[in-house]
Write an enzyme that holds these catalytic residues in place. Sequence first.
Site, PDB file in Angstrom:
ATOM      1  N   GLY A  11      54.691   2.573  19.465  1.00 10.45           N
ATOM      2  CA  GLY A  11      55.588   2.016  20.471  1.00 10.45           C
ATOM      3  C   GLY A  11      56.857   2.840  20.610  1.00 10.45           C
ATOM      4  N   TYR A  12      57.726   2.408  21.485  1.00 11.17           N
ATOM      5  CA  TYR A  12      58.950   3.169  21.723  1.00 11.17           C
ATOM      6  C   TYR A  12      59.868   3.157  20.504  1.00 11.17           C
ATOM      7  CZ  TYR A  12      57.867   3.645  26.718  1.00 11.17           C
ATOM      8  OH  TYR A  12      57.301   3.978  27.921  1.00 11.17           O
ATOM      9  N   CYS A 147      68.698  -5.559  20.492  1.00 14.62           N
ATOM     10  CA  CYS A 147      69.579  -4.525  21.038  1.00 14.62           C
ATOM     11  C   CYS A 147      70.813  -5.126  21.710  1.00 14.62           C
ATOM     12  CB  CYS A 147      68.812  -3.624  21.995  1.00 14.62           C
ATOM     13  SG  CYS A 147      67.908  -4.494  23.297  1.00 14.62           S
TER      14      CYS A 147
END
EC number: 1.2.1.38
Lengths: 341, 341, 341, 341
Positions: A11-12, A147
Amino acid sequence: MIRAAIIGAAGYIGGELLRLLLGHPDVTVTAAVSASSTGRRVDGTHPNLRSLTDLTFCAMDRLGACDVLFHAGGHRAGMTVLPGLLDHGAVLVDLSGDFRLADPVVYERWYGVAHAAPRLLPTFVPGLPETQRKRLTQADRISVPGCMATAGILALQPLTAAGLVAGQVWVDARTGSSGSGGRPGEGNVHAERAGAMRVFAPAGHRHEAEIAEATGVEVGMSVTGVEAVRGVQVLCRVRLAEGVDERLVRDTYRLRYADEPFVRVVAQRRGLYRLPEPKILAGSNFCDVGFALGGRGREAVLVAALDNLVKGGAGNAVQCMNIRFGLPERRGLDFPGLHPN
Amino acid sequence: MIRAAIIGAAGYIGGELLRLLLGHPDVTVTAAVSASSTGRRVDGTHPNLRSLTDLTFCAMDRLGACDVLFHAGGHRAGMTVLPGLLDHGAVLVDLSGDFRLADPVVYERWYGVAHAAPRLLPTFVPGLPETQRKRLTQADRISVPGCMATAGILALQPLTAAGLVAGQVWVDARTGSSGSGGRPGEGNVHAERAGAMRVFAPAGHRHEAEIAEATGVEVGMSVTGVEAVRGVQVLCRVRLAEGVDERLVRDTYRLRYADEPFVRVVAQRRGLYRLPEPKILAGSNFCDVGFALGGRGREAVLVAALDNLVKGGAGNAVQCMNIRFGLPERRGLDFPGLHPN
Amino acid sequence: MIRAAIIGAAGYIGGELLRLLLGHPDVTVTAAVSASSTGRRVDGTHPNLRSLTDLTFCAMDRLGACDVLFHAGGHRAGMTVLPGLLDHGAVLVDLSGDFRLADPVVYERWYGVAHAAPRLLPTFVPGLPETQRKRLTQADRISVPGCMATAGILALQPLTAAGLVAGQVWVDARTGSSGSGGRPGEGNVHAERAGAMRVFAPAGHRHEAEIAEATGVEVGMSVTGVEAVRGVQVLCRVRLAEGVDERLVRDTYRLRYADEPFVRVVAQRRGLYRLPEPKILAGSNFCDVGFALGGRGREAVLVAALDNLVKGGAGNAVQCMNIRFGLPERRGLDFPGLHPN
Amino acid sequence: MIRAAIIGAAGYIGGELLRLLLGHPDVTVTAAVSASSTGRRVDGTHPNLRSLTDLTFCAMDRLGACDVLFHAGGHRAGMTVLPGLLDHGAVLVDLSGDFRLADPVVYERWYGVAHAAPRLLPTFVPGLPETQRKRLTQADRISVPGCMATAGILALQPLTAAGLVAGQVWVDARTGSSGSGGRPGEGNVHAERAGAMRVFAPAGHRHEAEIAEATGVEVGMSVTGVEAVRGVQVLCRVRLAEGVDERLVRDTYRLRYADEPFVRVVAQRRGLYRLPEPKILAGSNFCDVGFALGGRGREAVLVAALDNLVKGGAGNAVQCMNIRFGLPERRGLDFPGLHPN
């Protein structure tokens, strides 16, 4: 050398962990686990790593021994996978949302399912060095915040902790497209997402609960997807307590973040970058924090910006690892971001 | 420590030189000269450098002693300023266009003015490690090629040097907006430039002359500005010499670039990044080079991509410096680029 | 009122047909067929049509009577669906690729499958008013060319028809992301596609065959996806025949397109929009065509730009309909595009 | 035919006025005044108008007779130029900020200069059809609101007028780059502005004063420039009065805007476009308005979106003209916007 392994490495967030750990002088990456990409080259999925590694993704049963284990799978995967790894021996760093909220009731309200491992919740230390540094030096289970939560907490916490804020706050968050991952879906088709101002969470988002928990204030949050791949910015509207003026706000931030390696106070009178701007933070582990007073001095707008995949994820996790293993905090995290970008 | 100074430090190339040199373990930056910004803080102009430096821009007369002097001013400034610095003692690295073309007549044709220092032209070594490494180890005057020229030369040169190309080539270049600098002007107003496909040089561009000179083939070049801040990509259409097939092309590239630290051969059968893509190279010093055969095998499309401010400018200059001063070539240039970005 | 129906109305081309036909004073939309969206409101899928229509998508068996039937399904769907509609009585306008190439052998080479209805191929008239206007006045089966083919043909055809071009041509095409449709897939994830210069067809693309067929010249084509939602631009590199100069090229274009309502010759000496630029054409039915001479006057770069969903698809189809039904050609197609945009 | 003239016709708002008026069936454009571009072709500056007009910009002294005169010059120009045109005979429609605020003291506070024609202030009718339709039928002086003010007022006014809002509101506005005009300047250099989230007005913006005046509530406003050329979106955070629930909010909007031709209520439970999104409004005169409840039903987030150059400027002005001259309100304003875009 610290042996590091990553679950969810395709994934990122997994890709950013690989980039940072492969470049870290004290770390060797021992396994990049991915159920969907087992057997494929890591640099096929993360083309920026070409020539830097010959790793291939492996299955979970090839995890092997390591000193630190990053879990970069999604929500629900965290509480499913991690309980089986408690005896593995590695320090666990979870980047899913599953161990961020202390209260399983709150978890269920925001995530829509009952928590599968509520007893483990109190055993995780929040992976936010700016507020948990001391505990992190000895933590064996770390849960990295969301985030937007990281941005919101770093903007608000100095003022709320000092009692400078009165009443509730509104957090208006803007985010790039990488925050929702790389799996193709209706929501991230380029022609629909490009140039958008998509208010996908007008009133309420999971990260709101994290901010409220960390700061102790009531939070209302809106999230809008804007044109960017990386980058999160939050605007927090607060009412200031009686007698608080600009100078006190500034001094409070300055003092609070004077020794933080990755928080910069950015609150200038003029210039294109007078307040935190995510576009110059891509790839960096900085969270810039700033403010401006309004409402004839009774209110303030607090602004924070970061790269959601770095300080909002993988970079923050590596910073926690550095602390836990007694390394200099900046080690492997020195890329400053680009201008222009 | 190598003492490095920069003339023209307030521009985009100047900013990248500062970023790279401030992060370089063997370098100390002694002066950041800027006529327009004298006295201002460097991180006011280059906000990504906040907390990394307290430098202020200085005037030319404060240049002082240094071991290497980068000139990042524009065309015409190079040939005006550098002649006065020949006795300074520092290795000169010029990033303007003024010392790229060997022939003053060709210079005048492309730049529209007579060259002011034609005698100096033969004293500059082209700052392209991939073709000039040996000479660079001892060069005291280095002229870094244009961004699109670097991409074009690295794409073409292995094939032209091996005699695999017949006849002339067409280079179709695409560039982001940072290539034309940061000074406000009609051409870079956001509302006009955003999302554009602006064919600003349909037939003929200065960098064409550099490619022709370096490869010895006749070149026709078109340049289009597309939506990006950083990034250059060139497509070179070539006719292959008799008997050349895909395998030979691939082997030629592989062999040629096997030991190059900053050139990667990217030519895969599938995937989103099967050919060189600038968007994952922002901030990195890589130039990716690839190819595909067409026209029933008689033609090839050669593709190269790089960050115009790094491998197309400041990074290339630092790589040259590393070579000249006997340092490992990758030193200070290890940022691999971001994915996604 | 002309009764118009659309098959494949939930796609991007289908949505543009709806926008144009709902705004067309001589047309009433009788059916919007979509297998995947049957029963849903049209303006749920195409939110720009809110307040303009209460239509819902219907299944194929609710097609009903109409005077003109647009097929906006994808490749392979055309040759599957249309044979069953030959007796329907409506003029058929196909926007899939299935009836663009005259030769089933060529079709199979480019599309990878045998053509399912090769006998029908000669019964379709190419839906390009600029070259087929007379035949279109009586055509009952019309096949609209590909978006990049339309741009390439309109750029090349005036010169090739006049014998001004010698030898083969290279067509370098750039396209926005809407050209590949709205279905989520690896290739159109925003974080991967944003800001890209993705050379997805380095040597050879289906539209190349259409251009070759329409112009009679040998064509090599490269296609790059660049950052844009709408918009196609082609650069065609041609060698000019002996004695051809700029004036002749200009006069040829001017004369050829003097009476065309939707082709503008854009070839100016200066300005940001001196050559065709797709970004000001979004939503419009214009194809702008321009040129510049290079190679010391022996070569020319021909440039064309259009909106792939309008002149490259739905708009072109409506223009054909206007011609076929004896309406003024501009009817319903008067939106000129936006500046800035 | 209504004779229309434009002062300040070379700017972005001027260009949109030209686009709309040239396409308006009841209008003829008699003069396009521009001091800076006198003598140049209109379609040189506004390339989307190529083939639609042969007009050239003229100087002020060539204004000539007309029925309606649009002033699209900037702030300060309005109060300087318009006083001299009071006897011209034309209906005046001002798009500068100079006649938007009723109180010259408030004007001076926000614009930083004393108003040059305070006596004229009360003679202007606000150019917002949704709140001033009746007065506009007879108005000879009209002042079109600011783009963000229009969005904010249309989002807030139905609720504030119905007494559904308690206390002050926070308006968080996001805007594309065209809002600050096309003149090159530090702030709109593409490399700096692209992909930005620039909080250029963190606490306080001129349009805040307009919203406060129109709605009677206290307003705090933040403005952020995000990546877009056109488009404004506002999020208004309000506390709901006692007993107000979602149904009442919805019914209030529905009722209030049921007959408005250019306001759509967009507040759906799901979908990518469930709330107002500017990207599908480019070129259209729609203002979409929506809402979502939060804070356990005590708060609401009101969202509005529009194209700053159309409903936020030129389109709104044309709508006012239609009303004033007894034309159907939609005349010349029927472009619905594009999807995808």
